[in-house]
Design a protein around this motif. Structure first.
Motif, PDB file in Angstrom:
ATOM      1  N   LEU A  85      11.513  41.663 -14.288  1.00 54.05           N
ATOM      2  CA  LEU A  85      12.777  41.235 -13.693  1.00 54.05           C
ATOM      3  C   LEU A  85      12.590  40.879 -12.220  1.00 54.05           C
ATOM      4  O   LEU A  85      13.163  39.898 -11.732  1.00 54.05           O
ATOM      5  N   ARG A  86      11.796  41.676 -11.505  1.00 53.14           N
ATOM      6  CA  ARG A  86      11.547  41.368 -10.088  1.00 53.14           C
ATOM      7  C   ARG A  86      10.808  40.041  -9.940  1.00 53.14           C
ATOM      8  O   ARG A  86      11.117  39.241  -9.057  1.00 53.14           O
ATOM      9  N   GLY A 129      10.959  37.536 -11.982  1.00 56.39           N
ATOM     10  CA  GLY A 129      11.891  36.474 -12.325  1.00 56.39           C
ATOM     11  C   GLY A 129      12.811  36.090 -11.177  1.00 56.39           C
ATOM     12  O   GLY A 129      13.355  34.977 -11.182  1.00 56.39           O
ATOM     13  N   ARG A 130      12.998  36.969 -10.211  1.00 64.05           N
ATOM     14  CA  ARG A 130      13.852  36.642  -9.065  1.00 64.05           C
ATOM     15  C   ARG A 130      13.153  35.743  -8.055  1.00 64.05           C
ATOM     16  O   ARG A 130      13.803  35.176  -7.172  1.00 64.05           O
ATOM     17  N   ARG A 131      11.856  35.615  -8.160  1.00 58.51           N
ATOM     18  CA  ARG A 131      11.129  34.750  -7.227  1.00 58.51           C
ATOM     19  C   ARG A 131      11.392  33.277  -7.548  1.00 58.51           C
ATOM     20  O   ARG A 131      11.251  32.867  -8.698  1.00 58.51           O
ATOM     21  N   PRO A 132      11.756  32.467  -6.574  1.00 55.95           N
ATOM     22  CA  PRO A 132      11.983  31.040  -6.847  1.00 55.95           C
ATOM     23  C   PRO A 132      10.687  30.345  -7.237  1.00 55.95           C
ATOM     24  O   PRO A 132       9.585  30.781  -6.872  1.00 55.95           O
ATOM     25  N   GLN A 187       7.058  29.629 -13.915  1.00 60.77           N
ATOM     26  CA  GLN A 187       7.960  30.385 -13.060  1.00 60.77           C
ATOM     27  C   GLN A 187       9.321  29.720 -12.932  1.00 60.77           C
ATOM     28  O   GLN A 187      10.353  30.392 -12.857  1.00 60.77           O
ATOM     29  N   HIS A 203      12.497  31.974 -13.880  1.00 63.46           N
ATOM     30  CA  HIS A 203      13.539  32.190 -12.880  1.00 63.46           C
ATOM     31  C   HIS A 203      14.913  31.819 -13.429  1.00 63.46           C
ATOM     32  O   HIS A 203      15.894  32.531 -13.221  1.00 63.46           O
ATOM     33  N   ARG A 204      14.983  30.732 -14.176  1.00 64.05           N
ATOM     34  CA  ARG A 204      16.282  30.287 -14.680  1.00 64.05           C
ATOM     35  C   ARG A 204      16.717  31.043 -15.929  1.00 64.05           C
ATOM     36  O   ARG A 204      17.902  31.332 -16.103  1.00 64.05           O
ATOM     37  N   ALA A 246      18.085  34.376 -14.879  1.00 64.41           N
ATOM     38  CA  ALA A 246      19.141  34.335 -13.858  1.00 64.41           C
ATOM     39  C   ALA A 246      20.352  35.143 -14.307  1.00 64.41           C
ATOM     40  O   ALA A 246      20.683  35.214 -15.495  1.00 64.41           O
TER      41      ALA A 246
END
Length: 423
Positions: A126-127, A129-132, A180, A184-185, A188
């Motif tokens: 999850l962390r 996935g927050r990276r753009p 990525q 990321h999306r 979201a």
């Protein structure tokens, strides 16, 4: 047969030449291209007409929804609400009723790892996935990059979790930037995924009706030969919006090659039962099972559920092997499903799952939209950015833009590598 009558007569002035823009293929890319062209100043002024030809007896391509009591798509489908395709459809009132993931259903998401179902993925995933996406390198593979941040094990889980959006048996080997962006999306919050009520076919029907209102001539059951394409190109620009293998044959262009995935698809109708999982996401290997009637009950008869699963396959792996893996996930997430089956369909999707970017490449290295001599490509494996159907959408808009602003027959082969797509 013809899906629409010829457009109404357009006054072009005495002796004014009228150009025909031909769209070959009535899938999502072709329909977007036809609508976009019909909205252009060239068509509104009467200088250009739009003619779409589709080989199948109905439009829609891979966005078709099956008729009958089980409204299946070709694998799991969703619209993503932060993308340009969603905004374009909304502005034209073409989405129709849509369903979001209901809170109650979202509690039924399960993650398969180490042979067991869990309610949450590893927090490290999850962390990550927050990276753009721009933080991920293009030149490195996703697994190497992710492992440097969250460790080997969680990097594998992260790669497998995105199988739903890349349809590849080993997403960790793909470009870190490519994977990525999708991770990321997909992760979201709140979720981007939106589901057209009645299936994607409802959006296709609205696109077709809108194109007809704009004056597009649509002929279905109308397969185009190489000779016919050449004849059409003599009358105006041509947008080839077929699958890439079909375009390769139609254009006799062996350079039209792009890596894609192989995926086993399993559709099930089940008698409903409380406690069935909404989603089972496999983290031990890429795989996805989703109960689509959780958000749209119209997809199956009353008292039944529609389940769609997709399991990416290695090059030497059989469809049967993928179906066996799907059944194991079903055993865990929907106990007793075998005794409740009312409908079952299996399929193999080979080269029909969109483009994949390897380390060192981006969407810009895919087959270019401008093929020269007034011919343009649109589809989900060509040089355009975006997530899943957004690639078809972006390429369709760019193909129309190039077709209507570039003088006919002034294209050259050298222009193919210079084409860039907006978005």
């Amino acid at each position: 047969m013809s899906a629409a009558a010829r457009p109404a007569n357009i006054s072009t002035g005495p002796g004014a030449p009228v150009t025909t823009l031909t769209v070959v293929g009535g899938g999502f890319a072709g329909l977007v291209a036809a609508v976009s062209a019909a909205e252009s100043a060239a068509v509104r002024s009467g200088r250009t007409r739009v003619h779409l030809r589709e080989a199948h007896h109905t439009a829609g391509g891979r966005a078709r929804t099956a008729d009958g009591p089980y409204r299946t798509n070709e694998g799991p489908h969703a619209l993503y609400s932060r993308g340009p395709l969603w905004a374009w459809l909304r502005r034209r009132d073409l989405t129709g009723p849509v369903a979001a993931v209901p809170v109650r259903a979202s509690l039924g998401v399960r993650f398969h790892r180490a042979g067991e179902l869990r309610r949450l993925p590893p927090m490290a995933v999850l962390r990550l996935g927050r990276r753009p996406a721009h933080e991920a390198p293009v030149d490195a593979d996703f697994h190497t990059w992710a492992a440097s941040l969250i460790g080997e094990r969680d990097a594998r889980y992260a790669a497998h979790s995105i199988g739903v959006a890349v349809f590849h048996h080993d997403p960790g080997t793909l470009s870190a930037r490519f994977v990525q962006e999708r991770l990321h999306r997909v992760l979201a919050m709140p979720p981007e995924a939106k589901y057209p009520v009645g299936g994607w076919g409802s959006v296709v029907d609205r696109l077709v009706a809108h194109a007809v209102r704009l004056g597009v001539r649509i002929d279905t059951g109308s397969r185009v030969s190489t000779a016919e394409l050449s004849a059409a190109a003599a009358l105006g620009p041509v947008i080839v919006a077929t699958s890439l293998p079909a375009a390769r044959g139609l254009l006799a262009d062996d350079t039209l090659v792009q890596q894609s995935g192989r995926t086993a698809l399993l559709d099930l109708g089940l008698r409903a039962r409380r406690g069935d999982a909404f989603i089972v996401c496999d983290l031990d290997a890429p795989g996805w099972v989703e109960r689509f009637t959780a958000q749209d009950a119209t997809l199956a008869p009353p008292g039944e559920q529609l389940i769609q699963a997709q399991l990416p396959l290695a090059p030497d792996e059989s469809r049967h092997a993928g179906i066996v893996r799907a059944e194991r996930l079903l055993d865990l997430g929907l106990p007793g499903w075998r005794e409740r089956v009312t409908y079952r369909s299996e399929a193999l999707a080979a080269g029909r799952t969109g483009a994949l970017d390897l380390p060192g490449s981006t969407w810009r290295e895919r087959p270019a939209i401008d093929r020269g001599n007034g011919v343009y490509l649109a589809g989900d494996q060509v040089a355009a950015p975006g997530l899943l159907a957004e690639v078809s959408f972006n390429s369709a808009l760019e193909a129309v833009s190039l077709a209507l602003r570039t003088p006919r027959h002034h294209g050259t082969n050298s222009s193919r590598r210079d084409t860039r797509t907006r978005g």
